[in-house]
Design a protein around this motif. Structure first.
Motif, PDB file in Angstrom:
ATOM      1  N   ASP A 249       0.803  -1.220   0.000  1.00 44.78           N
ATOM      2  CA  ASP A 249       0.000   0.000   0.000  1.00 44.78           C
ATOM      3  C   ASP A 249       0.837   1.271   0.000  1.00 44.78           C
ATOM      4  O   ASP A 249       0.455   2.271  -0.612  1.00 44.78           O
ATOM      5  CB  ASP A 249      -0.941   0.030   1.210  1.00 44.78           C
ATOM      6  N   GLU A 250       1.956   1.267   0.673  1.00 44.15           N
ATOM      7  CA  GLU A 250       2.790   2.471   0.781  1.00 44.15           C
ATOM      8  C   GLU A 250       3.526   2.791  -0.523  1.00 44.15           C
ATOM      9  O   GLU A 250       4.022   3.901  -0.689  1.00 44.15           O
ATOM     10  CB  GLU A 250       3.831   2.299   1.897  1.00 44.15           C
ATOM     11  N   VAL A 251       3.595   1.839  -1.414  1.00 48.33           N
ATOM     12  CA  VAL A 251       4.332   2.021  -2.660  1.00 48.33           C
ATOM     13  C   VAL A 251       3.421   2.696  -3.684  1.00 48.33           C
ATOM     14  O   VAL A 251       2.346   2.210  -3.996  1.00 48.33           O
ATOM     15  CB  VAL A 251       4.865   0.675  -3.183  1.00 48.33           C
ATOM     16  N   GLU A 252       3.884   3.829  -4.198  1.00 47.42           N
ATOM     17  CA  GLU A 252       3.115   4.610  -5.158  1.00 47.42           C
ATOM     18  C   GLU A 252       3.586   4.415  -6.585  1.00 47.42           C
ATOM     19  O   GLU A 252       2.842   4.705  -7.516  1.00 47.42           O
ATOM     20  CB  GLU A 252       3.231   6.103  -4.810  1.00 47.42           C
ATOM     21  N   TYR A 253       4.800   3.952  -6.747  1.00 48.93           N
ATOM     22  CA  TYR A 253       5.411   3.977  -8.076  1.00 48.93           C
ATOM     23  C   TYR A 253       6.482   2.902  -8.110  1.00 48.93           C
ATOM     24  O   TYR A 253       7.311   2.830  -7.202  1.00 48.93           O
ATOM     25  CB  TYR A 253       6.020   5.376  -8.251  1.00 48.93           C
ATOM     26  N   VAL A 254       6.436   2.061  -9.115  1.00 52.71           N
ATOM     27  CA  VAL A 254       7.478   1.046  -9.311  1.00 52.71           C
ATOM     28  C   VAL A 254       7.837   1.062 -10.791  1.00 52.71           C
ATOM     29  O   VAL A 254       6.965   0.951 -11.651  1.00 52.71           O
ATOM     30  CB  VAL A 254       7.000  -0.377  -8.931  1.00 52.71           C
ATOM     31  N   VAL A 255       9.105   1.217 -11.073  1.00 51.70           N
ATOM     32  CA  VAL A 255       9.557   1.203 -12.462  1.00 51.70           C
ATOM     33  C   VAL A 255      10.804   0.336 -12.574  1.00 51.70           C
ATOM     34  O   VAL A 255      11.682   0.371 -11.720  1.00 51.70           O
ATOM     35  CB  VAL A 255       9.806   2.644 -12.989  1.00 51.70           C
TER      36      VAL A 255
ATOM     37  N   LEU B 260      15.289  -1.418 -10.004  1.00 50.89           N
ATOM     38  CA  LEU B 260      13.960  -0.856  -9.760  1.00 50.89           C
ATOM     39  C   LEU B 260      14.084   0.485  -9.064  1.00 50.89           C
ATOM     40  O   LEU B 260      14.982   0.681  -8.233  1.00 50.89           O
ATOM     41  CB  LEU B 260      13.138  -1.781  -8.845  1.00 50.89           C
ATOM     42  N   LEU B 261      13.180   1.392  -9.365  1.00 49.88           N
ATOM     43  CA  LEU B 261      12.994   2.600  -8.579  1.00 49.88           C
ATOM     44  C   LEU B 261      11.598   2.526  -7.993  1.00 49.88           C
ATOM     45  O   LEU B 261      10.631   2.243  -8.707  1.00 49.88           O
ATOM     46  CB  LEU B 261      13.141   3.859  -9.433  1.00 49.88           C
ATOM     47  N   VAL B 262      11.507   2.767  -6.685  1.00 48.38           N
ATOM     48  CA  VAL B 262      10.268   2.594  -5.952  1.00 48.38           C
ATOM     49  C   VAL B 262      10.015   3.848  -5.129  1.00 48.38           C
ATOM     50  O   VAL B 262      10.858   4.233  -4.313  1.00 48.38           O
ATOM     51  CB  VAL B 262      10.371   1.372  -5.009  1.00 48.38           C
ATOM     52  N   GLU B 263       8.864   4.479  -5.351  1.00 46.85           N
ATOM     53  CA  GLU B 263       8.498   5.634  -4.540  1.00 46.85           C
ATOM     54  C   GLU B 263       7.559   5.163  -3.441  1.00 46.85           C
ATOM     55  O   GLU B 263       6.581   4.479  -3.708  1.00 46.85           O
ATOM     56  CB  GLU B 263       7.810   6.696  -5.390  1.00 46.85           C
ATOM     57  N   ILE B 264       7.901   5.542  -2.200  1.00 41.79           N
ATOM     58  CA  ILE B 264       7.058   5.149  -1.069  1.00 41.79           C
ATOM     59  C   ILE B 264       6.635   6.383  -0.281  1.00 41.79           C
ATOM     60  O   ILE B 264       7.360   7.372  -0.223  1.00 41.79           O
ATOM     61  CB  ILE B 264       7.746   4.117  -0.146  1.00 41.79           C
ATOM     62  N   VAL B 265       5.441   6.298   0.287  1.00 43.22           N
ATOM     63  CA  VAL B 265       4.889   7.375   1.100  1.00 43.22           C
ATOM     64  C   VAL B 265       4.585   6.793   2.474  1.00 43.22           C
ATOM     65  O   VAL B 265       3.864   5.798   2.585  1.00 43.22           O
ATOM     66  CB  VAL B 265       3.607   7.948   0.458  1.00 43.22           C
ATOM     67  N   CYS B 266       5.158   7.406   3.502  1.00 43.81           N
ATOM     68  CA  CYS B 266       5.047   6.882   4.863  1.00 43.81           C
ATOM     69  C   CYS B 266       4.551   7.955   5.823  1.00 43.81           C
ATOM     70  O   CYS B 266       4.674   9.149   5.563  1.00 43.81           O
ATOM     71  CB  CYS B 266       6.413   6.375   5.339  1.00 43.81           C
ATOM     72  N   GLU B 267       4.049   7.499   6.961  1.00 44.90           N
ATOM     73  CA  GLU B 267       3.510   8.416   7.966  1.00 44.90           C
ATOM     74  C   GLU B 267       4.607   9.194   8.679  1.00 44.90           C
ATOM     75  O   GLU B 267       4.416  10.351   9.029  1.00 44.90           O
ATOM     76  CB  GLU B 267       2.675   7.639   8.977  1.00 44.90           C
ATOM     77  N   ASP B 268       5.756   8.543   8.898  1.00 49.13           N
ATOM     78  CA  ASP B 268       6.837   9.183   9.642  1.00 49.13           C
ATOM     79  C   ASP B 268       8.122   8.393   9.425  1.00 49.13           C
ATOM     80  O   ASP B 268       8.151   7.424   8.668  1.00 49.13           O
ATOM     81  CB  ASP B 268       6.497   9.294  11.132  1.00 49.13           C
ATOM     82  N   ASP B 269       9.190   8.801  10.107  1.00 50.93           N
ATOM     83  CA  ASP B 269      10.485   8.140   9.949  1.00 50.93           C
ATOM     84  C   ASP B 269      10.458   6.682  10.395  1.00 50.93           C
ATOM     85  O   ASP B 269      11.092   5.829   9.774  1.00 50.93           O
ATOM     86  CB  ASP B 269      11.568   8.897  10.721  1.00 50.93           C
ATOM     87  N   ASP B 270       9.738   6.386  11.481  1.00 51.36           N
ATOM     88  CA  ASP B 270       9.649   4.997  11.948  1.00 51.36           C
ATOM     89  C   ASP B 270       8.982   4.110  10.894  1.00 51.36           C
ATOM     90  O   ASP B 270       9.409   2.983  10.661  1.00 51.36           O
ATOM     91  CB  ASP B 270       8.870   4.909  13.263  1.00 51.36           C
ATOM     92  N   HIS B 271       7.947   4.629  10.270  1.00 54.78           N
ATOM     93  CA  HIS B 271       7.245   3.891   9.216  1.00 54.78           C
ATOM     94  C   HIS B 271       8.178   3.675   8.017  1.00 54.78           C
ATOM     95  O   HIS B 271       8.230   2.590   7.431  1.00 54.78           O
ATOM     96  CB  HIS B 271       5.991   4.668   8.820  1.00 54.78           C
ATOM     97  N   LEU B 272       8.937   4.712   7.649  1.00 54.40           N
ATOM     98  CA  LEU B 272       9.897   4.591   6.553  1.00 54.40           C
ATOM     99  C   LEU B 272      10.946   3.531   6.874  1.00 54.40           C
ATOM    100  O   LEU B 272      11.265   2.680   6.030  1.00 54.40           O
ATOM    101  CB  LEU B 272      10.567   5.934   6.285  1.00 54.40           C
TER     102      LEU B 272
END
Length: 160
Positions: A99-105, A113-125
């Motif tokens: 779910d956190e992954v927005e983009y995979v190329v 691979l390049l993967v863009e992820i969106v997280c709630e905070d540093d701990d989540h990252l």
């Protein structure tokens, strides 16, 4: 729910000039009324509605609200370069399912691979990188690029 359109060259739908013009209209303003689009491209409102639905059904496009994740409660966004041993497809598929992954190329160059992820905070990252991405079978290494500020994000490149 993330339903990402993954184009497949073997089964790409053919898109005519009118549909390309409709896409460009929606790239400029995803809320543009079908009647206004019809006027711009020379079709009736009903014909535009039908074509838009077909483009959506064929996964040619999506109509979504694009936000800056950092302004809507997600305090950490990063691009992660991933190097893979063996077949890249199973790793790409596993990442796409997160779910956190927005983009995979899949890329050629320093990373597989390049993967863009969106997280709630540093701990989540940290959890995403350390416990979920690096532990996938086939992942050899990762390199993270943490976003400090989003300066530009557009989807108005047209259809050329």
């Amino acid at each position: 729910m993330r339903d990402v359109a993954t184009p497949d060259k073997r089964s790409s739908p053919s898109i005519d000039a009118v549909s390309l013009a409709i896409i460009e209209q929606l790239q400029e303003d995803g809320r543009r009324p079908y009647a206004a689009i019809g006027k711009a491209v020379g079709l009736s409102e009903a014909a535009v509605r039908q074509r838009v639905q077909k483009l959506l059904d064929q996964n040619v496009m999506q109509i979504v609200a694009v936000t800056d994740p950092l302004t809507v409660g997600f305090r950490r966004q990063a691009m992660v370069g991933v190097n893979v041993e063996g077949d890249v497809d199973p790793v790409a598929d596993a990442l796409t399912a997160m779910d956190e992954v927005e983009y995979v190329v899949v890329t050629a160059g320093s990373f597989d691979l390049l993967v863009e992820i969106v997280c709630e905070d540093d701990d989540h990252l940290l959890e995403m990188i350390n416990k979920r991405i690096r532990t996938l079978p086939g992942v050899r290494s990762t390199e993270s690029f943490v976003y400090l500020k989003l300066r530009k994000q557009t989807y108005t490149w047209g259809t050329r």
